[in-house]
Design a protein around this motif. Structure first.
Motif, PDB file in Angstrom:
ATOM      1  N   VAL A 106       0.837  -1.062  -0.055  1.00 48.20           N
ATOM      2  CA  VAL A 106       0.127  -0.063  -0.178  1.00 48.20           C
ATOM      3  C   VAL A 106       0.852   1.196  -0.123  1.00 48.20           C
ATOM      4  N   ALA A 107       1.889   1.093   0.808  1.00 47.77           N
ATOM      5  CA  ALA A 107       2.733   2.353   0.823  1.00 47.77           C
ATOM      6  C   ALA A 107       3.537   2.539  -0.418  1.00 47.77           C
ATOM      7  N   ALA A 108       3.800   1.591  -0.996  1.00 54.37           N
ATOM      8  CA  ALA A 108       4.460   1.744  -2.520  1.00 54.37           C
ATOM      9  C   ALA A 108       3.795   2.171  -3.438  1.00 54.37           C
ATOM     10  N   ALA A 109       2.408   1.572  -3.514  1.00 49.58           N
ATOM     11  CA  ALA A 109       1.400   2.109  -4.522  1.00 49.58           C
ATOM     12  C   ALA A 109       1.011   3.583  -4.306  1.00 49.58           C
ATOM     13  N   ALA A 110       1.020   3.998  -2.948  1.00 48.89           N
ATOM     14  CA  ALA A 110       0.724   5.299  -2.760  1.00 48.89           C
ATOM     15  C   ALA A 110       1.777   6.330  -3.242  1.00 48.89           C
ATOM     16  N   PHE A 111       3.158   5.778  -3.122  1.00 47.83           N
ATOM     17  CA  PHE A 111       4.266   6.517  -3.427  1.00 47.83           C
ATOM     18  C   PHE A 111       4.265   6.727  -4.650  1.00 47.83           C
ATOM     19  N   VAL A 112       3.952   5.522  -5.606  1.00 46.78           N
ATOM     20  CA  VAL A 112       4.056   5.602  -7.201  1.00 46.78           C
ATOM     21  C   VAL A 112       3.032   6.485  -7.836  1.00 46.78           C
ATOM     22  N   SER A 113       1.611   6.367  -7.270  1.00 52.92           N
ATOM     23  CA  SER A 113       0.705   7.097  -7.728  1.00 52.92           C
ATOM     24  C   SER A 113       0.910   8.837  -7.094  1.00 52.92           C
ATOM     25  N   LYS A 114       1.405   8.845  -6.246  1.00 51.79           N
ATOM     26  CA  LYS A 114       1.688  10.425  -5.870  1.00 51.79           C
ATOM     27  C   LYS A 114       2.649  10.728  -6.960  1.00 51.79           C
ATOM     28  N   LEU A 115       3.824  10.125  -7.332  1.00 48.63           N
ATOM     29  CA  LEU A 115       4.973  10.515  -8.063  1.00 48.63           C
ATOM     30  C   LEU A 115       4.146  10.689  -9.558  1.00 48.63           C
ATOM     31  N   VAL A 116       3.348   9.911 -10.053  1.00 46.17           N
ATOM     32  CA  VAL A 116       2.557   9.954 -11.378  1.00 46.17           C
ATOM     33  C   VAL A 116       1.785  11.106 -11.481  1.00 46.17           C
ATOM     34  N   ALA A 117       1.162  11.577 -10.171  1.00 46.98           N
ATOM     35  CA  ALA A 117      -0.010  12.496  -9.986  1.00 46.98           C
ATOM     36  C   ALA A 117       0.873  13.735 -10.142  1.00 46.98           C
ATOM     37  N   ASP A 118       2.254  13.868  -9.343  1.00 49.26           N
ATOM     38  CA  ASP A 118       3.014  14.972  -9.446  1.00 49.26           C
ATOM     39  C   ASP A 118       3.419  15.282 -10.684  1.00 49.26           C
ATOM     40  N   ARG A 119       4.286  14.266 -11.435  1.00 44.63           N
ATOM     41  CA  ARG A 119       4.272  14.653 -12.982  1.00 44.63           C
ATOM     42  C   ARG A 119       3.310  15.092 -13.756  1.00 44.63           C
ATOM     43  N   SER A 120       2.222  14.367 -13.635  1.00 37.29           N
ATOM     44  CA  SER A 120       0.977  14.979 -14.519  1.00 37.29           C
ATOM     45  C   SER A 120       0.626  16.319 -14.261  1.00 37.29           C
ATOM     46  N   ILE A 121       0.940  16.704 -12.857  1.00 41.81           N
ATOM     47  CA  ILE A 121       0.431  18.248 -12.435  1.00 41.81           C
ATOM     48  C   ILE A 121       1.214  19.257 -13.072  1.00 41.81           C
ATOM     49  N   GLU A 122       2.844  18.551 -13.089  1.00 40.48           N
ATOM     50  CA  GLU A 122       3.746  19.507 -13.517  1.00 40.48           C
ATOM     51  C   GLU A 122       3.607  19.849 -14.983  1.00 40.48           C
ATOM     52  N   SER A 123       3.323  18.682 -15.618  1.00 37.90           N
ATOM     53  CA  SER A 123       3.165  18.739 -17.089  1.00 37.90           C
ATOM     54  C   SER A 123       1.912  19.654 -17.493  1.00 37.90           C
ATOM     55  N   HIS A 124       0.966  19.382 -16.809  1.00 38.05           N
ATOM     56  CA  HIS A 124      -0.409  20.249 -17.061  1.00 38.05           C
ATOM     57  C   HIS A 124       0.082  21.634 -16.915  1.00 38.05           C
ATOM     58  N   LYS A 125       0.868  22.028 -15.748  1.00 40.59           N
ATOM     59  CA  LYS A 125       1.242  23.141 -15.261  1.00 40.59           C
ATOM     60  C   LYS A 125       1.974  24.069 -16.427  1.00 40.59           C
ATOM     61  N   ALA A 126       3.046  23.156 -16.978  1.00 40.96           N
ATOM     62  CA  ALA A 126       3.805  23.705 -17.917  1.00 40.96           C
ATOM     63  C   ALA A 126       3.219  23.972 -19.203  1.00 40.96           C
ATOM     64  N   GLU A 127       2.236  23.072 -19.682  1.00 38.02           N
ATOM     65  CA  GLU A 127       1.064  23.448 -20.620  1.00 38.02           C
ATOM     66  C   GLU A 127       0.315  24.685 -20.544  1.00 38.02           C
ATOM     67  N   LEU A 128      -0.018  25.084 -19.250  1.00 38.60           N
ATOM     68  CA  LEU A 128      -0.772  26.029 -19.017  1.00 38.60           C
ATOM     69  C   LEU A 128       0.066  27.208 -19.019  1.00 38.60           C
ATOM     70  N   GLY A 129       1.395  27.058 -18.637  1.00 45.17           N
ATOM     71  CA  GLY A 129       2.193  28.351 -18.838  1.00 45.17           C
ATOM     72  C   GLY A 129       2.392  28.466 -20.082  1.00 45.17           C
ATOM     73  N   ARG A 130       2.827  27.497 -21.081  1.00 47.31           N
ATOM     74  CA  ARG A 130       2.895  27.763 -22.541  1.00 47.31           C
ATOM     75  C   ARG A 130       1.726  28.625 -22.980  1.00 47.31           C
ATOM     76  N   GLU A 131       0.567  28.103 -22.763  1.00 51.29           N
ATOM     77  CA  GLU A 131      -0.732  28.645 -23.408  1.00 51.29           C
ATOM     78  C   GLU A 131      -0.868  30.053 -22.584  1.00 51.29           C
ATOM     79  N   THR A 132      -0.730  30.289 -21.324  1.00 49.56           N
ATOM     80  CA  THR A 132      -0.898  31.682 -20.814  1.00 49.56           C
ATOM     81  C   THR A 132       0.192  32.670 -21.667  1.00 49.56           C
TER      82      THR A 132
END
Length: 188
Positions: free
Chosen positions: A25-51
């Motif tokens: 459970v701890a490993a799954a939580a870590f991996v999903s947090k890592l994937v979510a953080d990368r997804s958020i950063e990617s989305h933020k970068a895309e929004l920054g470019r669009e802005t």
């Protein structure tokens, strides 16, 4: 194996499986947090470019708008100058009336000056033609044509002078209408 040993072994196995589950459970939580953080950063970068793209487009539109406003301001200033110059020109063309001069006599004097009137209008259009509305330009052209056609009235022929006086009256009337139109255009 005694019953106590069996229970002890079962509790150790359950603890072992529970620990592995907790680790999973701890490993799954870590991996999903890592994937979510990368997804958020990617989305933020895309929004920054669009802005930034939108900021650039807005800046371009703003500069275009400023340029258009400046052009309009310059053109409006030229229109004011053209109107002022026309009013002054009209005052020099219009005959001076006083109690000793009849309107008909003033029109004869204007008829004899149709060549001068034509030249003054030509000089005016040469100077301010770009700042004239199409309607004012057309009317000034008509006045120039009328003056040009009748500027050589034979001073000895009373009928030709009378005809030229009527044309002079028409030209002066048109010039008065043009002056009123100039003022209306500036006030609207």
């Amino acid at each position: 194996m005694t019953q106590a040993e069996v229970w002890d072994l079962l509790l150790k196995a359950a603890g072992l499986f529970g620990g592995i589950g907790a680790l999973t459970v701890a490993a799954a939580a870590f991996v999903s947090k890592l994937v979510a953080d990368r997804s958020i950063e990617s989305h933020k970068a895309e929004l920054g470019r669009e802005t930034e793209k939108l900021k650039g487009e807005l800046a371009k539109k703003t500069e275009t708008h400023k340029l258009n406003l400046k052009k309009r301001e310059i053109l409006f200033q030229k229109e004011i100058e053209a109107a002022s110059a026309f009013i002054a020109l009209h005052r020099t063309i219009e005959p001076e009336l006083n109690p000793r001069v009849l309107w008909e006599e003033a029109m004869v004097a204007a008829a004899l000056d149709l060549a001068g009137i034509e030249q003054k209008l030509r000089d005016y259009v040469a100077m301010f033609g770009a700042a004239l509305s199409s309607e004012n330009r057309r009317e000034i052209d008509v006045c120039m044509i009328l003056a040009a056609r009748h500027k050589f009235a034979d001073q000895k022929d009373a009928q030709a002078i009378d005809k030229a006086a009527v044309v002079a009256h028409d030209v002066l009337t048109s010039l008065g209408e043009i002056e009123r139109r100039f003022l209306d255009e500036l006030r609207s």
